[in-house]
Structures are given as structure tokens and as C-alpha cells.
Design an enzyme around this catalytic site. Structure first.
Site, mmCIF file in Angstrom:
data_model
loop_
_atom_site.group_PDB
_atom_site.id
_atom_site.type_symbol
_atom_site.label_atom_id
_atom_site.label_comp_id
_atom_site.label_asym_id
_atom_site.label_seq_id
_atom_site.Cartn_x
_atom_site.Cartn_y
_atom_site.Cartn_z
ATOM 1 N N ASP A 127 0.836 -1.130 0.073
ATOM 2 C CA ASP A 127 0.039 -0.033 -0.236
ATOM 3 C C ASP A 127 0.741 1.220 -0.075
ATOM 4 O O ASP A 127 2.014 1.103 0.013
ATOM 5 C CB ASP A 127 -1.081 0.031 1.162
HETATM 6 C C1 BGC Z 1 -4.990 3.169 0.487
HETATM 7 C C2 BGC Z 1 -4.992 2.521 -0.616
HETATM 8 C C3 BGC Z 1 -5.148 3.325 -2.004
HETATM 9 C C4 BGC Z 1 -3.774 4.020 -1.950
HETATM 10 C C5 BGC Z 1 -3.435 4.624 -3.452
HETATM 11 C C6 BGC Z 1 -3.750 4.204 0.326
HETATM 12 O O1 BGC Z 1 -3.698 5.217 1.187
HETATM 13 O O2 BGC Z 1 -4.920 2.519 1.778
HETATM 14 O O3 BGC Z 1 -6.539 1.787 -0.686
HETATM 15 O O4 BGC Z 1 -5.314 2.584 -3.035
HETATM 16 O O5 BGC Z 1 -3.688 4.825 -0.888
HETATM 17 O O6 BGC Z 1 -4.223 5.809 -3.402
#
Ligand code: BGC
Length: 735
Positions: free
Chosen positions: A281
Site C-alpha cells: 500500500d
Molecule cells: C489506500 C489504498 C489506495 C492507495 C493509493 C492508500 O492510502 O490505503 O487503498 O489504493 O492509498 O491511493
């Protein structure tokens, strides 16, 4: 009569949309194609320098000024990028990739969750429809809109199970139940694929169970629970062909998932057989330092690649430290090669290379906006959940008399598209006030008062006018909304009541004494015990999207009957959370006596249970038949039940099937959803609904996470919610 005709339209509304669907734009994988892909990946890997390999594992966010990134792509040091939200930008990077030595195409990813241009309701609302095919149509439409700008991967579906509405991200998932969530997980993957996007099932695993409901917080999950509850929707996404999986930020049993070899490699890659790529993530590799499992970025890179992270999203740990780690012997080249192999395999599978076996990726054409809107409206319409409707306050008919519509939310065009590319023109969105105004009886009066200074009721506007308006009416339609910024990532709540001054407004209106039909926009289950007592009718509208207020007006006046059912339990109070319908039995089942399970200051039951939702009509369940009293372990039980519409209006009902294993080697949930079907019935109409349950569907997992199929007696419950009371039984034999 008007209702009857439109009701039939509801059941057939999807047929014309098929005309806008195209055959899958993705190459269909076959063994021969896969073998060819592996050969091509091996050939490419053999030509790559260490720096080029590390480049394929580097996944930064689009940054400005972009020249340094363009240069890095040309040098083969960036293989994927997120948040490139404009076609011209995508093109610039595509050209840079083509100018690199090995010309490896890039992944372009974005959070196209519930909207791109036209906003759909949020995913929890999709689950409330109990029609996975609607989620498939929604994601196809969103995918097709998104794919037009050159993006090829969406950070969706989020398939985290959660029993904790304090956690703000329940809005992105399908609720508390693994069976329902798995159906939606697969449907969302299929839909995005049809729309021309690859998918990222996220967040593997246990992100939805943070202690205290605090986002990013650790989760404690036993093996049995991990496999029974949290893994099934990921398995469903993998079976549906998700190309990528995103690891979760949090710790599970004390080890951050980003550094968790047992979960990412042992469970996801080996046991579940996932051979696509696993991404971290956002900045999660870097944040291993914050977790206290890595002293610095270099160690974070070592731990993450060893655990099974293939792509470092915005962490800069891989790009800055992997090559040195390899040269110093701290990271074996085999770990780098394995990660690069997965990245290249996915790029070939997606058809990104001009010589991709199975064909080059084709982007399906954009759907006409009218078709997207039609789907968005249909999804919204079926997602509303009528929790309560005393005295048939809804629908509003000419006999309802003068209607007072109260609440600034009735003027809202907020579509809650909290994820998605910025800077696009906002679509035209009808307000509830206009939508209802256009649908109310022509001799009927619709009065309106905003009451609040803003759509989320943070402060009063002209409160007195709102009360006067209520006094002048026969029925009040009050529109309230959970604070618009209160759902999504990083917005956990400890209070699950109405936000701002909305509770005070409700109290004041309740004293006026007119029946109140409360329409509540919310991203999560709320604790509405006091609220529910003060209103005659309560309709959960979620965040309904661009077409949502129009759909809401259609339902409020009875052009369509509400047919949503809760995908998550609504608690009585925050102290009951986490809460779900599939509790284990206790040594002391609740009787209300002190020494039985429960609370001294609260009932043990939820306010509104999982699966609950009313229509404008009523349904009678009868004639439960189970094909045989006993089946073998390899057998299947057929279960049938008759459902009759006993009211005077048409409506849809979600027929739900639950089982319970009465005696086993470990306590088994008091109910588990094992089937559901949504049907439409005209007044008086009766239908027989059939389910097949395989004995193998009743497997559970032991402390080591091993699947167990234990023979024994099972109860069956069929009805319109998780408290269904039509009961039968069958036994699985030892043979
Ligand atoms: C979130 C993800 C998201 C990613 C990219 C993160 O903070 O947990 O679900 O896809 O950011 O934007």
C-alpha cells in the site's frame, strides 16, 4: 397501477444495457498462452540489468515537475506509476517507456473506486442491493470511463470484511459477511475487467479488523478466523482473475503485513496459489520503520521483498536500496527475479506488450453517458434500505397530504467521490428537492426548509422556519447526512450518532408531532437507537452518487419499492461494536438474566440485524423443503421455499439462507449465510426459490488454518433477514 408498470420496468431495466457491453477486452488465459508468457518473461529477465529489474519494482506517484520521472522511465528505473490522471500525461510516460532500452510498458494505476466521471453509490451500497450483477455493471461502467485516459489498473476492489462501523473504510467494502462479500468481490473484478482495467484486490489481509476501529491499527486474528472470515473474498477475487493484490498497512498478530512472509508468501502466494503481483500500500514499505520492524529504509526494503512484496508503492525503499542490498549479499537475486517475474507476467497477461501472447489489450469504447447514468440510477434505487416504516408513512402518495421536505442535504449534489481523478468536470446532479418536486402529486403541496447552514448539518440555518414548515405539513421528509468527510480512509469514529446539530433538529421536529420519514445518507452503519424511536420511517440512502437523489425521489413516491438489505449490522450503541450476526454461541446464551451473555445497560441484540430491509409490501415464507434428511460428505442438499407477496404492491425480496452446525469440534457460528436470491413479485404472486448447498460449502478451519469437514446435524433457516425463523434440518453422514 403506476407502481405496477414501473415495477416491471425495474426488473427488466438491465436488458438494454447489454447493447453497450463489449466482449471482454482482456486476453483469455489458456495453458498455451501462459506457457508462452513464462518463456517471454524468462527471455526478458535474462537481458535485464539489476537496475532495470529494480526499476520494474518501483511504483511512484506522479509528481511535478515530471522531467525527473520521465528521465527515470527512459532509464528503466520506473515500471509503474499511480495517480496519472490525464491522457496526455499517460502518453508522455508511455513514450518514455518505449524510449527505454527494453521498452517494457508501464502500469498506470488509479483509485477508480465508485466513480470516475459519473459517481455511483459507494461499494457498501452496492452490497446492500444483494445483486452482485449490479456491482459488475457498475464496475464495468467505471472501468470503461477510467480506461479512456490510458490508466490500465484500478486500486479496487476493496474486499476487507469488517464488523466494526467505527472504521471509516467500511464504505469501500461489502460489509461483514464473507459469503456476500465474496460474491461482490468476484463481480467487481469481472466488471472492471470488462471495462478494460486490471484489478487490485485489497488490502490483504485483516485491514478491516483494526483494534478499536482505528484506521491503520493492528488486528489480532486467529488462523481459524483468518480462513473462515477474512480470506474468502480474496480467494473469490483470485478465482475471478485479479492480476494484483495489495497488502494491508497494518500488523496482523504483531507483524506488519508488508513484512509478513507467512501471510504474503505462505498464505497468499503458496497456499492460495496467487501468481500475480503483490503491491504494497502507499508508502507501506517505508513505514515498516514506523512499525518498528526495520531500522531504516534499507532494512525495510529487505524485509518487504523477502516477505513477498513485489511492487513498492511510493516507498522509495526498493528503488534506493534493493540494488545495494543485492550487491552486499543481503537480498538474494532470486528474490528480485521472482518479484520481477510476477510484474512482467502481469504486464503480459494484461496485453501491454505489443507481442503479448493472447493479444494486445483493447480498451473498450466509452459508454454513452446516458447508459452510465442509467446503471448508476438502477444501482442506487436497489441499494436503499428501509429499516422501519410505521403506519406506511412511505411511500408518499397523494393521500399523504402536504409534505414538508426538511434538510439542507436535499439541496446537495455531493456525490462523495472521495477517490478518483481530480480536475474533471463535475456531472450534472439533480437535488432531492428538485427530484421530489417533479414527482409529487400535482395537487399536492411540497414545502421546503433547509434548516441547516450546510448539507451535513454542522450548524443550524433557519431552524424556526424548519419547525414552522413541519407544522404546516401532514408528513415530514427529513434528510440528514453523516458528515460528508466522515467516511473513507483515515476517518474512524468513536461516536456513531448523527453529526453536528442534526440530532437537535430531529428532537425539535419530533416535538411538532407530525410523522417523520427520515432519509439518512451515511457511509457506514450508525447507532440510531434514539433516532429510530423518534421517526415513523427510516430509509438508509448511503451516499447515492450522481443519479442517487433522483433514485431516492422515485423510491420515496413509490415508483419503485425499496429492496436493499443491510450488508452490515446496525448496532444499538457503540459499546456493542464489533458486532455481526455470525456470533459463536456462548456458555450462557442470553436470557436477560445477569449471569448470561449481554450487557447490563443494553440489549444484546442489534438495532437492525444483518440482512434486514423492508419493502412497501410484505412477504410470507412457507413450504420449506429439504431434499433429503441426510447427505454424504460429497453430497449436495437442495432446499426450496415458497415466497408470496402478501401486500397490494409489487416488490422485490432478498431470500436468504442460513445454516448452523449444531455440534462440532469447535463452536460454530449461530448462523452463516449460505445462499441468497433477489426476486420480484407482483401483488399476490408466489414463487418457489431453490438453493443448493454442497456439504463442502460447510467446511470450516481449525487452529492451524486447515479445512475441516465434520459430519453432523445442521439447522437451516430461510427468510428475509439473518433472524429468519423458518427452520429445517439435515445431517451430513460420516461416509
Ligand atoms: C489506500 C489504498 C489506495 C492507495 C493509493 C492508500 O492510502 O490505503 O487503498 O489504493 O492509498 O491511493
Amino acid at each position: 397501477m403506476r407502481f405496477g408498470l414501473l415495477f416491471l420496468a425495474a426488473l427488466t431495466v438491465f436488458a438494454p444495457l447489454a447493447a453497450h457491453s463489449t466482449p471482454s477486452p482482456r486476453p483469455t488465459p489458456t495453458h498455451a498462452i501462459e506457457a508462452e508468457i513464462e518463456a517471454k518473461v524468462s527471455a526478458l529477465l535474462a537481458q535485464m540489468t539489476l537496475e532495470e529489474k529494480v526499476g520494474q519494482l518501483n511504483f511512484p506517484s506522479y509528481a511535478f515537475p515530471r522531467e525527473p520521472q520521465i528521465e527515470a522511465v527512459k532509464q528503466g528505473r520506473i515500471g509503474a506509476m499511480l495517480n496519472v490522471a490525464h491522457p496526455d500525461h499517460v502518453q508522455v510516460f508511455e513514450e518514455a517507456a518505449r524510449a527505454s532500452r527494453l521498452k517494457i510498458p508501464m502500469l498506470f494505476a488509479i483509485d477508480s473506486i465508485h466513480s470516475f466521471h459519473i459517481a455511483f453509490p459507494t461499494p457498501i451500497a452496492w452490497a446492500a442491493t444483494w445483486r452482485p450483477e449490479l456491482a459488475e455493471r457498475a464496475t464495468e461502467a467505471i472501468g470503461r470511463e477510467t480506461a479512456q485516459i490510458g490508466v490500465n489498473l484500478t486500486f479496487a476492489p476493496m474486499v476487507d470484511i469488517s464488523r466494526d462501523p467505527r472504521w471509516g473504510r467500511v464504505i469501500e467494502g461489502a460489509g461483514e459477511d464473507p459469503y456476500l462479500a465474496s460474491a461482490f468481490s468476484a463481480a467487481r473484478v469481472r466488471g472492471y475487467h470488462k471495462g478494460g482495467l486490471a484489478t487490485a484486490a485489497k488490502h490483504f489481509v485483516g485491514y478491516g479488523a483494526p483494534e478499536g476501529g482505528r484506521d491503520y491499527n493492528g488486528a489480532q486474528i486467529s488462523n481459524a478466523e483468518l480462513f473462515d472470515r477474512y480470506i474468502p473474498p480474496f480467494k473469490a477475487a483470485i478465482d475471478a482473475g485479479t492480476e494484483t493484490v495489495m497488502a494491508s498497512f497494518n500488523t496482523v498478530n504483531g507483524v506488519p503485513v508488508t513484512a509478513n512472509h507467512r501471510l504474503l508468501t505462505g498464505v497468499l502466494k503458496e497456499r492460495l496459489g496467487f501468481d500475480g503481483l503483490v503491491m504494497s500500500d502507499f508508502a507501506a514499505v517505508k513505514e515498516l520503520v514506523n512499525h518498528g520492524v526495520a531500522a531504516d529504509l534499507s532494512e525495510a526494503a529487505q524485509k518487504a521483498i523477502h516477505a513477498g512484496i513485489d511492487l513498492d508503492m511510493e516507498g522509495k525503499a526498493f528503488t534506493n536500496h534493493l540494488a545495494d542490498n543485492v550487491r552486499a549479499g543481503r537480498v538474494p537475486m532470486s528474490e528480485i527475479d521472482a518479484a520481477v517475474r510476477r510484474v512482467l507476467r502481469v504486464k503480459y497477461r494484461m496485453g501491454l506488450f505489443p507481442d503479448s501472447p493472447g493479444g494486445v489489450r483493447k480498451v473498450p469504447p466509452a459508454m454513452p453517458e446516458a447508459a452510465v447514468r442509467k446503471t448508476a440510477r438502477a444501482v442506487a434505487r436497489e441499494s436503499f434500505v428501509l429499516l422501519k416504516n410505521n403506519g406506511a408513512t412511505l411511500p408518499i402518495t397523494p393521500q399523504s397530504g402536504t409534505v414538508a421536505l426538511i434538510g439542507a442535504a436535499a439541496l446537495s449534489t455531493n456525490d462523495h467521490s472521495w477517490y478518483g481523478p481530480a480536475g474533471l468536470e463535475k456531472p450534472v446532479t439533480e437535488t432531492l428537492r428538485d427530484a421530489l418536486g417533479g414527482r409529487i402529486g400535482k395537487d399536492q403541496k411540497l414545502l421546503f426548509a433547509e434548516g441547516f447552514a450546510d448539507g451535513c448539518g454542522q450548524a443550524f440555518g433557519d431552524k424556526e422556519k424548519a419547525l414552522e414548515t413541519a407544522r404546516a405539513a401532514d408528513v415530514v421528509v427529513l434528510v440528514l447526512a453523516e458528515d460528508c468527510a466522515a467516511s473513507g480512509e483515515g476517518v474512524s469514529r468513536t461516536h456513531l450518532g448523527l453529526t453536528g446539530v442534526q440530532g437537535e433538529m430531529l428532537d425539535a421536529l419530533a416535538k411538532v408531532g407530525k410523522p417523520i420519514a427520515l432519509v439518512l445518507e451515511t457511509g457506514r452503519p450508525l447507532a440510531l437507537t434514539d433516532v429510530s424511536e423518534k421517526v415513523a420511517s427510516l430509509l438508509i440512502a448511503w451516499h447515492p452518487g450522481t443519479e442517487g437523489r433522483t433514485a431516492l425521489a422515485e423510491v420515496l413516491v413509490g415508483e419503485f419499492a425499496p429492496s436493499g438489505k443491510l450488508p452490515m449490522t446496525f448496532p444499538r450503541s457503540v459499546g456493542q461494536v464489533p458486532i455481526s450476526y455470525d456470533d459463536l454461541p456462548t456458555s450462557r446464551p442470553s436470557t436477560g438474566d445477569r449471569f448470561t451473555t449481554g450487557y447490563v445497560d443494553e440489549k444484546p441484540t442489534p438495532l437492525y440485524p444483518f440482512g434486514h430491509g423492508l419493502s412497501y409490501t410484505t412477504f410470507r415464507y412457507s413450504g420449506l423443503k429439504i431434499s433429503a434428511p441426510e447427505v454424504s460428505r460429497a453430497g449436495t442438499v437442495d432446499i426450496q421455499v415458497d415466497i408470496q407477496n402478501t401486500g397490494s404492491r409489487g416488490g422485490q425480496e432478498v431470500v436468504q439462507l442460513y445454516t448452523r452446525q449444531l455440534v462440532a469440534s469447535r463452536s460454530r457460528p449461530m448462523r452463516e449465510l449460505k445462499g441468497f436470491k433477489k426476486i420480484g413479485l407482483a401483488p399476490g404472486e408466489k414463487e418457489t426459490v431453490r438453493f443448493s448447498v454442497k456439504a463442502s460449502d460447510l467446511v470450516f478451519h481449525d487452529d492451524d488454518g486447515k479445512p475441516v469437514m465434520e459430519p453432523g446435524k445442521f439447522s437451516v433457516f430461510v427468510g428475509g433477514s439473518s433472524v429468519a425463523d423458518l427452520e429445517g434440518a439435515f445431517t451430513i453422514r460420516r461416509d
